[in-house]
Design a protein around this motif. Sequence first.
Motif, short mmCIF file in Angstrom:
data_model
loop_
_atom_site.label_atom_id
_atom_site.label_comp_id
_atom_site.label_asym_id
_atom_site.label_seq_id
_atom_site.Cartn_x
_atom_site.Cartn_y
_atom_site.Cartn_z
N ARG A 49 30.89 72.99 35.12
CA ARG A 49 31.54 72.78 33.84
C ARG A 49 32.33 71.47 33.92
NH1 ARG A 49 32.52 76.65 29.85
NH2 ARG A 49 33.64 75.69 28.13
N GLU A 91 34.75 68.67 31.67
CA GLU A 91 35.48 68.40 30.44
C GLU A 91 35.73 66.91 30.27
OE1 GLU A 91 36.19 70.76 28.26
OE2 GLU A 91 35.66 72.48 29.49
N CYS A 113 40.24 66.36 34.98
CA CYS A 113 40.47 67.64 34.30
C CYS A 113 40.38 68.82 35.27
CB CYS A 113 39.50 67.85 33.15
SG CYS A 113 37.86 68.36 33.68
N GLY A 114 39.83 68.61 36.45
CA GLY A 114 39.82 69.63 37.49
C GLY A 114 38.79 70.73 37.35
N HIS A 115 37.89 70.64 36.38
CA HIS A 115 36.96 71.75 36.14
C HIS A 115 35.75 71.79 37.05
CE1 HIS A 115 38.28 73.87 32.45
NE2 HIS A 115 39.09 72.83 32.40
N VAL A 169 43.14 63.20 22.40
CA VAL A 169 42.80 62.08 23.29
C VAL A 169 42.10 60.93 22.57
CG1 VAL A 169 42.63 63.46 25.41
CG2 VAL A 169 40.58 63.11 24.00
N TYR A 194 47.26 69.92 37.30
CA TYR A 194 46.96 68.91 36.28
C TYR A 194 45.75 69.25 35.41
CZ TYR A 194 43.87 67.52 40.15
OH TYR A 194 42.96 67.53 41.18
N CYS A 195 45.11 70.38 35.66
CA CYS A 195 43.85 70.67 34.96
C CYS A 195 44.03 70.84 33.46
CB CYS A 195 43.20 71.91 35.54
SG CYS A 195 42.69 71.67 37.25
N PHE A 196 43.04 70.38 32.72
CA PHE A 196 43.09 70.55 31.26
C PHE A 196 41.71 70.81 30.70
CE2 PHE A 196 42.62 65.93 31.86
CZ PHE A 196 41.52 65.67 31.04
N ASP A 197 41.72 71.26 29.47
CA ASP A 197 40.52 71.58 28.72
C ASP A 197 40.40 70.54 27.61
OD1 ASP A 197 38.38 73.14 28.12
OD2 ASP A 197 39.50 74.61 26.96
N LEU A 198 39.19 70.28 27.12
CA LEU A 198 39.00 69.36 26.00
C LEU A 198 38.17 70.07 24.95
CD1 LEU A 198 37.85 65.80 27.19
CD2 LEU A 198 39.95 66.37 25.99
N ASP A 232 37.22 70.09 20.39
CA ASP A 232 37.43 69.46 19.09
C ASP A 232 38.12 70.40 18.14
OD1 ASP A 232 35.97 67.44 20.25
OD2 ASP A 232 34.94 66.93 18.39
N ARG A 286 40.17 65.39 19.21
CA ARG A 286 39.61 65.97 20.43
C ARG A 286 40.83 66.31 21.28
NH1 ARG A 286 34.82 63.01 21.52
NH2 ARG A 286 34.07 64.55 20.02
N ARG A 334 43.17 67.75 24.18
CA ARG A 334 43.31 68.04 25.60
C ARG A 334 44.48 69.03 25.69
NH1 ARG A 334 44.92 64.58 30.00
NH2 ARG A 334 45.33 62.82 28.67
N ASP A 376 45.12 73.68 31.06
CA ASP A 376 44.21 74.79 31.32
C ASP A 376 44.61 75.48 32.62
OD1 ASP A 376 42.15 76.53 30.92
OD2 ASP A 376 40.55 75.04 31.00
N GLY A 389 36.88 81.53 31.90
CA GLY A 389 36.03 80.52 31.27
C GLY A 389 36.11 79.16 31.96
N PHE A 390 37.01 79.02 32.90
CA PHE A 390 37.28 77.71 33.51
C PHE A 390 36.03 77.06 34.09
CE2 PHE A 390 39.07 74.80 36.72
CZ PHE A 390 40.07 74.19 35.99
N SER A 438 32.72 78.53 33.57
CA SER A 438 31.47 79.08 33.06
C SER A 438 30.60 77.97 32.48
CB SER A 438 31.76 80.14 32.01
OG SER A 438 32.18 79.51 30.83
#
Lengths: 257, 305
Positions: A219, A221, A227-229, B64, B219-223, B225, B230, B232, B235, B241-242, B244
Motif C-alpha cells: 500500500r 500513499e 507516509c510510512g505505509h 497537500v 510520522y505516518c499519514f494517509d492521503l 481526496d 487531497r 493528508r 494515520d 487498513g494501513f 491492505s
Amino acid sequence: MNSYLPEYFKEFELIWESRDTYTIHLPKENPGKAGQFYMLSSPGIGEAPISVASGHLREMLFTIRSVGTVTSKLPDARVIGVRGPYGTSWPWERYGKILAVAGGIGIPPINSLFDEMVGTGRGKDLEIIYGARSPSDLIYHKQRKEWAKMANVIITVDKGDPNWKGNVGFVTQFISKSETDRDGAVFIIGPPLMMKNSVAESLEAGFRPENIYLSLERRMECGIGVCGHCNVGEFYACEDGPIFQYSAVKHLPELFL
Amino acid sequence: MNYILTDEDMKILFSRIKEEYDTYGTVEKEGDIVYEKVDGFESITFGRSRYAPKEFLIERNENVLNLPVQQKKAVFGVMSCDLKGFYVMDKQILGKDPFYTQRRQNTLFVNFPCNVECEGGFCSSFGGPLLDEFQIQVARDGDDFIVSASKEYEHLFDGFRKTGDEQIRKLRKNFLKNAKQLPVEGIENRIKWDSKLWKKYSSVCISCGACNYSCPTCYCFDLFDQDDGRIREWDSCILSGFTSTSAGNVRKELDERLRQRFYHKFVYYRKSQGEYLCTGCNRCTEDCPVDIDIKEVVTHDYSSE
Ligand SMILES: Cc1cc2nc3c(=O)[nH]c(=O)nc-3n(C[C@H](O)[C@H](O)[C@H](O)COP(=O)(O)OP(=O)(O)OC[C@H]3O[C@@H](n4cnc5c(N)ncnc54)[C@H](O)[C@@H]3O)c2cc1C
Ligand code: SF4
Ligand code: SF4
Ligand code: FES
C-alpha cells in the motif's frame, strides 16, 4: 516546490484491454525507467501507484486493473494527474540474458522492459513467461506479437476454455524449461504467492539469489518515503523498491504477504 | 556556545527572538499545558505539554495540493524528548516532504530540558535530556538559565555572559543519578519476531491509535481526496487498513500490527537510519487506555522464550 502536485492532462487516450483492465496513454515522454512507477490520480477520486508500461523516453502508458475506489473511477475521469517517476527500476543493463516472469496485472512493467531492451537492440536477450487466470484475462494482444518477433515468449493460463489451444498451468511450471542461461537475471512480478513460488522455482532451476529481482506491491500513499505505509522490513517499497534484489530482502518475514 | 542568563536576560532574549519570529510557548489552560501564541517570556509555563508539538511540522489534517508560505515561528518550552523526535524524524522526512521541510526550516524550537526524570519517562536511555542537537536550549540551574545556542542563533546572544560546559555537565550528572536508563542498546538483536508479547498486547489493545497520535516520532499519514483537496491525515499502523492492498494485507492480525510498531521503532529505523524511532517520552504508555507499556518491549527477557 510542492512534490505532491501532479501534472494534469485533459487530453489522453483510454484503451480497454479486457473487461476489467484498461490502458491510459498520456501525451508526455516518460522520463522514468522500466520498473519505476508514478502516482496516477484524478481530482476528487484520489491517487494510486501505477507502474509505467512503456519504456524510457517513450510516450507514457499505464495499464490498470480496476480493483477499488481509484482504479475503478479513473476510466471516467476527465482529467488525469501524474507525479513521479518513483522508485527503483529493473537492472537489465547489468545482465546478458534476462528471464521475465509475470502474473496477471504484473505484465505492464515487463512491456516497459521489452520497449527499453528492443530500443537498444537487445530484444533477443529477453525471455518472457506471462500467465493470467484465463484466456480472457490475457492482455496486450498486439504487444505480445511484437515481443514474439524478438524474444522467446511463453504464454499460459491457469484455466483454459474450449477455444484455448495454448499452455495451461502456472507460470512457475515453465521456469525450469527457460532458455535463459543461468548466469542471467530473473525479474519476477505478480501476486504474492506466484512470486514466492517463482523464486523457489528459479533457485531450483539454477539461477542465483543475487540475480533474482522482485517487484513488490505494498500500500502506498506518498510514493516518496514519508507516509510510512509501504515498508518491507527496514525498507520502503516506494524508495528502496519496488524492484528489490531477492538476496537483499530474503531475510524479511513479511516479504510475501 | 553556552551563556548564563538571568530572568531579566531571558526576557531580553525573548524579545530579540520576537523581532524575527511569531512566538509560541507552553501555557497552562484548564489543567493542561498547551502551546499557544505568547507575547513575553513571563507567560510561559515550565512543564510538559499534553500533546507532543509535532503538529508544528505535521498537521493532523491538511490539503497537500496547497503548500502555504510558512511563517517563521519560535516555539518555547519544548521538552527534550519531544525535540529529539524532530531530529529523529528528520532522517527519514527532511528534504523529501515539502511541508515538513519548509516548516522545519522556519521553526525555531527552544527546548527546556528537565532537571529530574519524569515519572515513567526514560529519555536518558536515548541520550536525553541534555541533547547534542538543538537550536536553543534553556537549562535551569537554581536561578540561572544556562542557555546553549547552535551557531546560527549566536547573534541573538550579544552581550550575554558566556560560560563553559561545567554547569551542563553537572546538570547531566545530577539527572542521571536518579534516572532509569533502560538497556536499549542492542534491542534490535534481542527482540523476537515470535515473542509472546505481541499476542499478549493484541488481547487487550482496542485499536484506538492513541499510541501513534501521541508519539513525537510517529510520522505516518494517509492521503485521500475530499472536496477539492487531497488530504493528508495522521494515520496509525495499528489500524487494519494501513497495509491492505488489492493483493492482500501483510498485517491482517492485530498482533502483527502491534509488532510492526515496535519493530519500526527498535529494529527497522535503527537499521535504515542508525537511530531508534523513540525518545523515551512515555506518551504512548500514558495515553494507552489498556496500559500497554513500551518499556516492557525493551526490558523483556526474550532469551527465555
Ligand atoms: C509500485 C506499484 C506499482 C503498481 N502498478 C500497477 C499497475 O501497473 N497496474 C495496476 O493495475 N495496478 C498496479 N498497482 C496496484 C495498484 O496500485 C492498486 O491496485 C491500487 O492502488 C488500488 O487502488 P484503489 O483505490 O483502486 O483500490 P482500493 O480502494 O484501495 O482497494 C484495493 C483493495 O484493497 C482493499 N482495501 C482498500 N482499503 C481497505 C481498507 N481500509 N480495509 C480493508 N481493505 C481495503 C479493497 O477491498 C480492494 O481489494 C501497483 C502497485 C504498486 C505498489
Ligand atoms: S515512548 Fe512511546 S510515544 Fe514516546 S517516543 Fe517512544 S514510542 Fe513514541
Ligand atoms: S494506545 Fe494502546 S489500545 Fe490504543 S492502539 Fe495503541 S496499544 Fe492499542
Ligand atoms: S508510499 Fe509513503 S513511504 Fe512509501
